[in-house]
Design an enzyme around this catalytic site. Structure first.
Site, short mmCIF file in Angstrom:
data_model
loop_
_atom_site.label_atom_id
_atom_site.label_comp_id
_atom_site.label_asym_id
_atom_site.label_seq_id
_atom_site.Cartn_x
_atom_site.Cartn_y
_atom_site.Cartn_z
N LYS A 34 2.15 0.40 7.57
CA LYS A 34 3.49 0.80 7.04
C LYS A 34 4.15 2.11 7.25
O LYS A 34 5.16 2.67 7.71
CB LYS A 34 4.03 0.30 5.43
CG LYS A 34 4.14 -1.25 5.42
CD LYS A 34 4.48 -1.30 3.89
CE LYS A 34 5.04 -2.71 3.54
NZ LYS A 34 5.27 -2.84 2.21
N ASP A 93 12.18 -3.49 1.42
CA ASP A 93 11.58 -3.73 0.16
C ASP A 93 12.59 -3.21 -0.83
O ASP A 93 12.74 -4.03 -1.99
CB ASP A 93 10.16 -2.89 -0.24
CG ASP A 93 9.07 -3.95 0.50
OD1 ASP A 93 9.29 -5.03 0.72
OD2 ASP A 93 7.97 -2.92 0.97
P1 NAP Z 1 -0.69 0.74 -2.94
O1 NAP Z 1 0.20 1.59 -2.25
O2 NAP Z 1 -1.98 0.47 -2.56
O3 NAP Z 1 -0.41 1.11 -4.58
C1 NAP Z 1 -1.42 0.46 -5.48
C2 NAP Z 1 -0.82 1.00 -6.57
O4 NAP Z 1 -1.66 0.17 -7.89
C3 NAP Z 1 -1.32 2.55 -6.98
O5 NAP Z 1 -0.29 3.07 -8.08
C4 NAP Z 1 -2.48 2.35 -7.63
O6 NAP Z 1 -2.88 3.50 -8.33
C5 NAP Z 1 -2.62 1.26 -8.49
N1 NAP Z 1 -3.49 0.77 -9.00
C6 NAP Z 1 -4.78 0.08 -8.02
N2 NAP Z 1 -5.65 -0.25 -8.85
C7 NAP Z 1 -5.39 0.12 -10.13
C8 NAP Z 1 -6.32 0.16 -11.15
N3 NAP Z 1 -7.45 -0.47 -11.49
N4 NAP Z 1 -5.85 0.60 -12.48
C9 NAP Z 1 -4.64 1.26 -12.43
N5 NAP Z 1 -3.75 1.33 -11.16
C10 NAP Z 1 -4.33 0.79 -10.17
O7 NAP Z 1 0.13 -0.90 -3.03
P2 NAP Z 1 1.50 -1.39 -2.73
O8 NAP Z 1 1.77 -1.67 -1.42
O9 NAP Z 1 2.47 -0.44 -3.70
O10 NAP Z 1 1.36 -2.82 -3.48
C11 NAP Z 1 1.19 -3.02 -4.95
C12 NAP Z 1 1.65 -4.37 -5.35
O11 NAP Z 1 2.68 -4.93 -5.11
C13 NAP Z 1 0.40 -5.35 -4.70
O12 NAP Z 1 0.16 -6.47 -5.87
C14 NAP Z 1 1.59 -6.21 -3.76
O13 NAP Z 1 1.27 -7.49 -3.33
C15 NAP Z 1 2.69 -6.25 -4.50
N6 NAP Z 1 3.96 -5.96 -3.42
C16 NAP Z 1 5.07 -6.94 -3.90
C17 NAP Z 1 6.14 -6.88 -2.91
C18 NAP Z 1 7.21 -8.03 -2.99
O14 NAP Z 1 7.85 -8.18 -2.26
N7 NAP Z 1 6.95 -8.88 -4.25
C19 NAP Z 1 6.13 -6.17 -1.86
C20 NAP Z 1 5.21 -5.17 -1.92
C21 NAP Z 1 4.33 -5.10 -2.62
P3 NAP Z 1 -3.49 4.93 -7.65
O15 NAP Z 1 -2.62 5.79 -7.29
O16 NAP Z 1 -4.26 5.70 -8.97
O17 NAP Z 1 -4.59 4.40 -6.84
#
Ligand code: NAP
Length: 277
Positions: free
Chosen positions: A65, A101
């Site tokens: 992305k 998004d």
């Molecule tokens: P990302 O960029 O990898 O960000 C992950 C986030 O989760 C960061 O803030 C990270 O914190 C936090 N995190 C991960 N493990 C953690 C833990 N053990 N304890 C506390 N915080 C933790 O991922 P993303 O692309 O934003 O996606 C995140 C979620 O959104 C996923 O589940 C994805 O499937 C979902 N999503 C849904 C849609 C939809 O259309 N519904 C669209 C996009 C994403 P740190 O910064 O501290 O690592």
């Protein structure tokens, strides 16, 4: 025949192919939507192939992305501010990058009956989706946006990047509890609670017992459909919104960007819900 690709690595887990194929079927479009497993080193060549005349565009997902942005001819202001492109349009060889998004999240929120204008919101997470959600909220007029993230530097960077759009308060662990209790909208954008390796971890991103006193609790995770956070919020009598609606509306916005027509949202949602059981 119009062709659309999903650039991903790995490519197997996405629901986008079945969602867009359902849209094609509903509207009688003879088109192809194919997932491409593109390792990072192969991304420039894959993007070049999007310029071919029969290709309408692409979706872009993990891990491409951000990396796709400098390979495109143009990127919308919103995608630039968010720092991620999830949709590419091929306009006669000119590649334009969008982020759907943000409008997808906003549409889901409005459909749930929540207008963010002037509201108090707590956002958990500062990853890629958090930036799209924060952008959507700030441009929709949220006046009090507080962000909590495990790694505070990422939340600080987001607040700094979005300062032209509005104030983003970065919460420390002590500030989390009072902010959550008084929030009118709480959104989880962390991956805590998401199915990993086929297993539902049954985890909440919030400490045990901490929930808003009233309002809407949203989790953008869609696997599982009902996360632990949503189940606990519903049990406490709060309104809830899961991630399926955002997924469907970001897909619908991509569809409209490629075809210039309204997407068959009902058919897309039915396909996703069937796949998620
Ligand atoms: P990302 O960029 O990898 O960000 C992950 C986030 O989760 C960061 O803030 C990270 O914190 C936090 N995190 C991960 N493990 C953690 C833990 N053990 N304890 C506390 N915080 C933790 O991922 P993303 O692309 O934003 O996606 C995140 C979620 O959104 C996923 O589940 C994805 O499937 C979902 N999503 C849904 C849609 C939809 O259309 N519904 C669209 C996009 C994403 P740190 O910064 O501290 O690592």
């Amino acid at each position: 025949m119009p062709q659309i690709y999903l650039l991903a690595h790995p490519a197997g887990h996405s629901l986008s192919p079945l969602m867009h194929r359902a849209a094609f079927a509903a509207l009688g479009i003879e088109g192809r939507y194919e997932a491409w497993d593109v390792p990072p080193a192969a991304l420039p060549e894959a993007v070049m192939r999007l310029r071919e005349p029969e290709v309408l565009g692409a979706n872009v997902t993990i891990p491409h992305k951000q990396a796709v942005m400098p390979l495109l001819d143009e990127v919308t202001d919103a995608a630039l501010a968010i720092g991620a492109v999830n949709t590419v349009i091929n306009d006669e060889g000119w590649l334009l990058g969008h982020n759907t998004d943000a409008p997808g999240f906003l549409q889901a929120l409005l459909e749930a009956g929540f207008d963010p204008l002037g509201r108090r919101v707590v956002l958990l997470g500062a990853g890629g989706s958090a930036r799209a959600v924060a952008y959507a909220l700030l441009t929709a007029g949220v006046t009090d946006l507080a962000v909590y993230n495990r790694s505070p530097d990422k939340a600080q960077a987001m607040a700094q990047d979005f300062r032209a759009l509005g104030v983003v308060n970065v919460l420390n662990p002590e500030g989390l509890e009072p902010a959550v209790r008084t929030a009118e909208l709480l959104i989880n954008t962390t991956s805590v609670g998401m199915v990993q390796g086929g297993v539902d971890p049954d985890l909440s991103p919030l400490p045990q017992g901490l929930l808003p006193h009233h309002g809407l609790v949203c989790d953008i995770i869609y696997r599982p459909v009902q996360t632990r956070l949503l189940r606990e919020a519903a049990a406490a009598g709060l309104r809830t919104l899961g991630g399926v609606a955002m997924l469907v509306y970001q897909g619908a916005a991509s569809f409209t960007a490629w075809f210039g027509a309204e997407a068959p949202v009902g058919a897309m949602r039915a396909a996703v819900e069937e796949a998620l059981g």
